[in-house]
Structures are given as structure tokens and as C-alpha cells.
Scaffold this motif. Structure first.
Motif, PDB file in Angstrom:
ATOM      1  N   SER A  27       0.840  -1.198   0.000  1.00 32.63           N
ATOM      2  CA  SER A  27       0.000   0.000   0.000  1.00 32.63           C
ATOM      3  C   SER A  27       0.877   1.250   0.000  1.00 32.63           C
ATOM      4  CB  SER A  27      -0.914   0.027   1.234  1.00 32.63           C
ATOM      5  OG  SER A  27      -0.137   0.163   2.415  1.00 32.63           O
ATOM      6  N   GLN A  28       0.276   2.365  -0.375  1.00 34.52           N
ATOM      7  CA  GLN A  28       0.974   3.648  -0.362  1.00 34.52           C
ATOM      8  C   GLN A  28       1.409   3.967   1.063  1.00 34.52           C
ATOM      9  OE1 GLN A  28      -1.372   6.799  -1.987  1.00 34.52           O
ATOM     10  NE2 GLN A  28      -1.909   5.651  -3.820  1.00 34.52           N
ATOM     11  N   HIS A  59       6.423   6.531  -7.470  1.00 32.96           N
ATOM     12  CA  HIS A  59       6.014   7.924  -7.653  1.00 32.96           C
ATOM     13  C   HIS A  59       5.543   8.454  -6.302  1.00 32.96           C
ATOM     14  CE1 HIS A  59       4.846  11.356 -10.024  1.00 32.96           C
ATOM     15  NE2 HIS A  59       3.647  11.359  -9.454  1.00 32.96           N
ATOM     16  N   TYR A  66       4.134   5.445  -3.832  1.00 37.30           N
ATOM     17  CA  TYR A  66       3.465   4.242  -4.309  1.00 37.30           C
ATOM     18  C   TYR A  66       4.208   3.689  -5.518  1.00 37.30           C
ATOM     19  CZ  TYR A  66       1.365   7.423  -7.724  1.00 37.30           C
ATOM     20  OH  TYR A  66       1.179   8.363  -8.707  1.00 37.30           O
ATOM     21  N   ARG A  68       4.452   2.453  -9.203  1.00 39.35           N
ATOM     22  CA  ARG A  68       3.739   2.762 -10.451  1.00 39.35           C
ATOM     23  C   ARG A  68       3.020   1.515 -10.954  1.00 39.35           C
ATOM     24  NH1 ARG A  68       4.938   7.505 -13.025  1.00 39.35           N
ATOM     25  NH2 ARG A  68       6.737   8.651 -12.237  1.00 39.35           N
ATOM     26  N   ASN A  69       1.866   1.720 -11.580  1.00 35.76           N
ATOM     27  CA  ASN A  69       1.086   0.594 -12.108  1.00 35.76           C
ATOM     28  C   ASN A  69       1.908  -0.281 -13.036  1.00 35.76           C
ATOM     29  OD1 ASN A  69      -1.147   1.446 -10.717  1.00 35.76           O
ATOM     30  ND2 ASN A  69      -2.064   2.500 -12.455  1.00 35.76           N
ATOM     31  N   THR A  70       2.733   0.341 -13.854  1.00 38.24           N
ATOM     32  CA  THR A  70       3.526  -0.416 -14.817  1.00 38.24           C
ATOM     33  C   THR A  70       4.631  -1.230 -14.151  1.00 38.24           C
ATOM     34  OG1 THR A  70       4.905   1.539 -15.154  1.00 38.24           O
ATOM     35  CG2 THR A  70       3.107   1.168 -16.731  1.00 38.24           C
ATOM     36  N   SER A  71       4.991  -0.906 -12.920  1.00 38.00           N
ATOM     37  CA  SER A  71       6.081  -1.581 -12.205  1.00 38.00           C
ATOM     38  C   SER A  71       5.592  -2.644 -11.239  1.00 38.00           C
ATOM     39  CB  SER A  71       6.885  -0.557 -11.394  1.00 38.00           C
ATOM     40  OG  SER A  71       7.275   0.522 -12.180  1.00 38.00           O
ATOM     41  N   GLY A  72       4.350  -2.538 -10.816  1.00 38.51           N
ATOM     42  CA  GLY A  72       3.835  -3.368  -9.731  1.00 38.51           C
ATOM     43  C   GLY A  72       3.992  -4.857  -9.928  1.00 38.51           C
ATOM     44  N   GLU A  73       3.574  -5.362 -11.078  1.00 38.39           N
ATOM     45  CA  GLU A  73       3.626  -6.813 -11.306  1.00 38.39           C
ATOM     46  C   GLU A  73       5.064  -7.328 -11.297  1.00 38.39           C
ATOM     47  OE1 GLU A  73       2.357 -10.203 -14.562  1.00 38.39           O
ATOM     48  OE2 GLU A  73       1.486  -8.206 -14.741  1.00 38.39           O
ATOM     49  N   GLU A  76       6.345  -7.345  -7.716  1.00 38.04           N
ATOM     50  CA  GLU A  76       5.752  -8.451  -6.954  1.00 38.04           C
ATOM     51  C   GLU A  76       6.425  -9.778  -7.296  1.00 38.04           C
ATOM     52  OE1 GLU A  76       1.504  -8.499  -7.376  1.00 38.04           O
ATOM     53  OE2 GLU A  76       1.287  -6.544  -6.411  1.00 38.04           O
TER      54      GLU A  76
END
Length: 166
Positions: A27-28, A59, A66, A68-73, A76
């Protein structure tokens, strides 16, 4: 190739950075929250956050960081790989002291098992964790270089639970 190595080094180049990423994937967080969860100084956390932000992995908005959406996967998957590597390292420590030629356990089973290693900071934790695991399990295989009354009792209650199910 050098750019790929730089990207990977940015992600895993510091154990603190890995812990920061683990928290941010969940989470942020702001710096104070990270400071309390990551067990590092504020200065170290800020330095690692700045590096991750400069490289585009995370970012910041309104003081909260948090992934970035493009980095999350990718992050993980990388964190999962770190957890698996730790598991294999702990398993190897156990296997060094285990008479593997006298037991019949498939390597797949070993890779799926829970490995509990004693840490100097909490010497009683392995027994407590082992008892909890035994009591919650439906099938138990254990190798214990030290057997305590707690572990024997936990095995007994696990066997009793199994016979009640049959």
C-alpha cells in the motif's frame, strides 16, 4: 544490456530498498510509515526512495509513495523470487544437518514445506511457530534436531485430530 543491469540493480541493490518496495507494493506509505516498518533511518529511506523515483519505479504524491502501475507486477514477482531464495537457503541449512539418505521425501515436498530457522533475536520463536504449524496442519512431517515437550504434545494433538476426522 547495461540498462537492464542498472534497472535490476536499482531494484535489488540494497536490502533496505527491497524492504521499502515490499511495503509499497502492499500500500501507499509516507516516509514516517516506511521508517517504522522498514527498520532503517529516515535518511537511508529517503535516499532509497529518491533512487527508486529517479529510475521511475515509484512515484510520490502529497508525501505518499506508491509503486507505479507499470512496475507493480514485476516488483511483486521479484519479491516472490526473493522469498523463494530465502526459503531455499533455509532449506539448504536444514538439509546439511538432515540424514537425507535415510528419509524418503521428494524434493518437491521439501520445496513446499515450511522451514523455521532460529534467530538470535527471538530464540523461542521456532518452537512456538512449529507448534502453531503442527496444530494447523492436516499432514505433518518433521525433522527436529531438538525435541521439546511442546513439540511432542503438538504432534499428539495433531494425530488425535487426524483420528477424529477418520
Amino acid at each position: 544490456m547495461d540498462e537492464q543491469n542498472t534497472a535490476l540493480t536499482t531494484l535489488v541493490g540494497s536490502p533496505i530498498r527491497v524492504r521499502v518496495l515490499r511495503e509499497l507494493v502492499r500500500s501507499q506509505k509516507n516516509i514516517s510509515e516506511l521508517e517504522s516498518r522498514v527498520n532503517a533511518t529516515r535518511r537511508t529511506i529517503i535516499r532509497n526512495l529518491n533512487q527508486l523515483e529517479t529510475e521511475g519505479w515509484i512515484h510520490q504524491t502529497d508525501g505518499r509513495y506508491y509503486v507505479r502501475n507499470t512496475s507493480g507486477e514485476l516488483i511483486e514477482r521479484l519479491l516472490d523470487l526473493f522469498e523463494r531464495a530465502d526459503h531455499v537457503r533455509n532449506l539448504n541449512c536444514v538439509l546439511e544437518n538432515m540424514p537425507v539418505d535415510t528419509i524418503d521425501v521428494e524434493s518437491k515436498t521439501l520445496l513446499e514445506c515450511d522451514v523455521i530457522v532460529r534467530k538470535p533475536s527471538c530464540p523461542g520463536a521456532p518452537i512456538e511457530q512449529t507448534v502453531d504449524l503442527i496444530q494447523a496442519s492436516t499432514q505433518v512431517y518433521t525433522f527436529l534436531p531438538t525435541v521439546t515437550r511442546q513439540l511432542v504434545d503438538a504432534h499428539g494433538s495433531s494425530l488425535h485430530k487426524e483420528t477424529q476426522l477418520k
